[in-house]
Scaffold this active site. Structure first.
Site, PDB file in Angstrom:
ATOM      1  N   ASP A   1      -3.703  -0.642   1.353  1.00 39.35           N
ATOM      2  CA  ASP A   1      -2.712   0.181   0.650  1.00 39.35           C
ATOM      3  C   ASP A   1      -3.355   1.427   0.044  1.00 39.35           C
ATOM      4  O   ASP A   1      -4.530   1.415  -0.318  1.00 39.35           O
ATOM      5  CB  ASP A   1      -2.053  -0.665  -0.456  1.00 39.35           C
ATOM      6  CG  ASP A   1      -0.759  -0.032  -0.947  1.00 39.35           C
ATOM      7  OD1 ASP A   1      -0.164   0.766  -0.204  1.00 39.35           O
ATOM      8  OD2 ASP A   1      -0.358  -0.348  -2.083  1.00 39.35           O
TER       9      ASP A   1
ATOM     10  N   HIS B   1      -2.501   8.225   6.638  1.00 43.19           N
ATOM     11  CA  HIS B   1      -2.458   7.121   7.613  1.00 43.19           C
ATOM     12  C   HIS B   1      -3.515   7.330   8.700  1.00 43.19           C
ATOM     13  O   HIS B   1      -4.151   6.377   9.152  1.00 43.19           O
ATOM     14  CB  HIS B   1      -1.071   7.001   8.242  1.00 43.19           C
ATOM     15  CG  HIS B   1      -0.008   6.611   7.249  1.00 43.19           C
ATOM     16  ND1 HIS B   1      -0.195   5.622   6.316  1.00 43.19           N
ATOM     17  CD2 HIS B   1       1.250   7.083   7.040  1.00 43.19           C
ATOM     18  CE1 HIS B   1       0.898   5.498   5.576  1.00 43.19           C
ATOM     19  NE2 HIS B   1       1.787   6.383   5.995  1.00 43.19           N
TER      20      HIS B   1
ATOM     21  N   LEU C   1     -15.225 -12.226  16.857  1.00 43.98           N
ATOM     22  CA  LEU C   1     -14.331 -11.956  15.726  1.00 43.98           C
ATOM     23  C   LEU C   1     -12.885 -11.991  16.228  1.00 43.98           C
ATOM     24  O   LEU C   1     -12.599 -11.463  17.308  1.00 43.98           O
ATOM     25  CB  LEU C   1     -14.633 -10.566  15.140  1.00 43.98           C
ATOM     26  CG  LEU C   1     -13.661 -10.017  14.085  1.00 43.98           C
ATOM     27  CD1 LEU C   1     -13.765 -10.802  12.770  1.00 43.98           C
ATOM     28  CD2 LEU C   1     -13.931  -8.537  13.802  1.00 43.98           C
TER      29      LEU C   1
ATOM     30  N   ARG D   1      -6.842  -6.433  -1.728  1.00 41.73           N
ATOM     31  CA  ARG D   1      -5.810  -5.393  -1.711  1.00 41.73           C
ATOM     32  C   ARG D   1      -6.403  -4.130  -2.301  1.00 41.73           C
ATOM     33  O   ARG D   1      -6.890  -4.137  -3.439  1.00 41.73           O
ATOM     34  CB  ARG D   1      -4.569  -5.785  -2.511  1.00 41.73           C
ATOM     35  CG  ARG D   1      -3.503  -4.669  -2.424  1.00 41.73           C
ATOM     36  CD  ARG D   1      -2.203  -4.972  -3.139  1.00 41.73           C
ATOM     37  NE  ARG D   1      -1.234  -3.895  -2.865  1.00 41.73           N
ATOM     38  CZ  ARG D   1       0.044  -4.061  -2.587  1.00 41.73           C
ATOM     39  NH1 ARG D   1       0.553  -5.259  -2.568  1.00 41.73           N
ATOM     40  NH2 ARG D   1       0.825  -3.017  -2.338  1.00 41.73           N
TER      41      ARG D   1
HETATM   42  C1  IPE Z   1       2.041  -3.277   1.665  1.00 42.72           C
HETATM   43  O1  IPE Z   1       1.998  -1.988   1.148  1.00 42.72           O
HETATM   44  C2  IPE Z   1       2.198  -3.230   3.159  1.00 42.72           C
HETATM   45  C3  IPE Z   1       1.056  -2.717   3.899  1.00 42.72           C
HETATM   46  C4  IPE Z   1      -0.104  -2.394   3.416  1.00 42.72           C
HETATM   47  C5  IPE Z   1       1.262  -2.598   5.311  1.00 42.72           C
HETATM   48  P1  IPE Z   1       3.309  -1.299   0.562  1.00 42.72           P
HETATM   49  O2  IPE Z   1       2.898   0.056   0.105  1.00 42.72           O
HETATM   50  O3  IPE Z   1       4.398  -1.356   1.552  1.00 42.72           O
HETATM   51  O4  IPE Z   1       3.657  -2.258  -0.642  1.00 42.72           O
HETATM   52  P2  IPE Z   1       4.549  -1.994  -1.938  1.00 42.72           P
HETATM   53  O5  IPE Z   1       5.789  -1.310  -1.482  1.00 42.72           O
HETATM   54  O6  IPE Z   1       3.749  -1.110  -2.852  1.00 42.72           O
HETATM   55  O7  IPE Z   1       4.762  -3.346  -2.530  1.00 42.72           O
HETATM   56  C1  IPE Z   2      -0.446   1.676   3.168  1.00 37.05           C
HETATM   57  O1  IPE Z   2      -0.462   2.875   2.482  1.00 37.05           O
HETATM   58  C2  IPE Z   2      -0.035   1.840   4.603  1.00 37.05           C
HETATM   59  C3  IPE Z   2       1.300   1.295   4.911  1.00 37.05           C
HETATM   60  C4  IPE Z   2       2.067   0.646   4.097  1.00 37.05           C
HETATM   61  C5  IPE Z   2       1.797   1.524   6.253  1.00 37.05           C
HETATM   62  P1  IPE Z   2       0.853   3.453   1.818  1.00 37.05           P
HETATM   63  O2  IPE Z   2       1.531   4.333   2.829  1.00 37.05           O
HETATM   64  O3  IPE Z   2       1.698   2.393   1.248  1.00 37.05           O
HETATM   65  O4  IPE Z   2       0.230   4.370   0.668  1.00 37.05           O
HETATM   66  P2  IPE Z   2       0.725   4.490  -0.836  1.00 37.05           P
HETATM   67  O5  IPE Z   2       0.778   3.110  -1.397  1.00 37.05           O
HETATM   68  O6  IPE Z   2       2.072   5.131  -0.776  1.00 37.05           O
HETATM   69  O7  IPE Z   2      -0.313   5.344  -1.489  1.00 37.05           O
HETATM   70 MG    MG Z   3       1.716   1.483  -0.576  1.00 36.94          MG
END
Ligand code: IPE
Ligand code: IPE
Ligand code: MG
Length: 258
Positions: A22, A39, A133, A190
């Site tokens: 995240d 991303h 792996l 996380r």
């Molecule tokens: C969790 O991240 C999902 C992934 C890392 C793929 P999110 O950004 O979607 O989670 P929330 O919305 O903060 O809970």
């Molecule tokens: C995690 O990063 C990737 C996915 C959920 C696909 P985010 O896109 O949720 O990044 P933040 O949490 O908004 O910074």
């Molecule tokens: Mg996120």
């Protein structure tokens, strides 16, 4: 990995590490860029994490790439994520196979385009024989979907007569849950600073050790991975027992691992 690997080999490493990757969006925003820039940078961090896991003898790495709730994001972001996933699968599959890494995608794949589903199938087939792996990519994955899916599959087995209703136990249901063929995650990491599970592996994480870091996913590197593993190795995993019981079991050599 150089300096740290010998230290890490002397201790008990997690066999299975799961990561909620995240913070890509915030990483990009901090740089005045669009979220999708984050991303792309996140894909590089994925490569680093896989290399680290392989070099340090971790058996399974499960990465949360796209949740069942992420479809709700702006359409352009969703389509960039899908294209990125497609591109990474195409580009990396040969290298995964060359490094003896088995790739599997876990989640409800039916929602993906036919093109992406085919790419996933090809990547899984090309690496199916690999053993060093196991890399599980959780895409269109949700923990509640997983449990619901397992319940449906189990009901089907009951209807087919291969499972009797009184044989329904945690173990039998657990056999229908994703990733049941390997050890449950020992360590969940996380990134991004939020302290929640976000519908990741709800069943499988029952006894995982949790590690949260403020580091944003694109900045995730070997140092962060080592910090997480070091935090893991000094913890006492009691699984509901007492410390004294664990010491007795360890002394008698009866402490079984899965
Ligand atoms: C969790 O991240 C999902 C992934 C890392 C793929 P999110 O950004 O979607 O989670 P929330 O919305 O903060 O809970
Ligand atoms: C995690 O990063 C990737 C996915 C959920 C696909 P985010 O896109 O949720 O990044 P933040 O949490 O908004 O910074
Ligand atoms: Mg996120």
């Amino acid at each position: 990995m150089t300096g740290n690997s010998s230290v890490m080999q002397a201790v008990k490493l997690p066999r299975h590490v799961a990561i909620i990757m995240d913070g890509n969006g915030r990483w990009a925003t901090q740089r005045g860029k669009r979220r999708t820039y984050g991303h792309r940078a996140g894909a590089e961090a994925v490569r680093r994490a896989i290399t680290f896991a392989r070099r340090n003898g971790i058996e399974a790495l499960t990465l949360f790439a796209f949740s069942s709730e992420n479809w709700g994001r702006p359409a352009t972001e969703v389509s960039v994520l899908m294209e990125l996933f497609m591109g990474v699968l195409k580009r990396e599959v040969n290298e995964l196979a060359a490094n003896d890494i088995r790739l599997r995608v876990v989640g409800d794949k039916a929602a993906f385009s036919a093109r992406l589903q085919k790419q996933i199938q090809q990547a899984e087939a090309k690496t199916a024989h690999c053993q060093t792996l196991t890399l599980n990519i959780a895409a269109n994955y949700g923990g509640r979907w997983d449990i619901t899916n397992a319940a449906k599959a189990m009901l089907n087995a009951v209807q087919q007569g291969t499972l009797a209703p009184d044989e329904i136990t945690e173990d039998t249901l657990g056999q229908f849950i994703q990733l049941a063929d390997g050890p449950a995650p020992d360590l969940l990491i996380r990134t991004g600073g939020d302290l929640r599970i976000s519908n990741f592996l709800l069943w499988q994480l029952a006894y995982a050790e949790l590690y949260f870091t403020e580091v944003l996913w694109p900045d995730f590197d070997d140092v962060t991975f080592v910090d997480a593993v070091n935090s893991f190795v000094i913890r006492e995993r009691r699984f509901g027992l007492t410390s004294e019981q664990l010491q007795q079991l360890a002394g008698s050599g009866d402490l079984q691992e899965d």
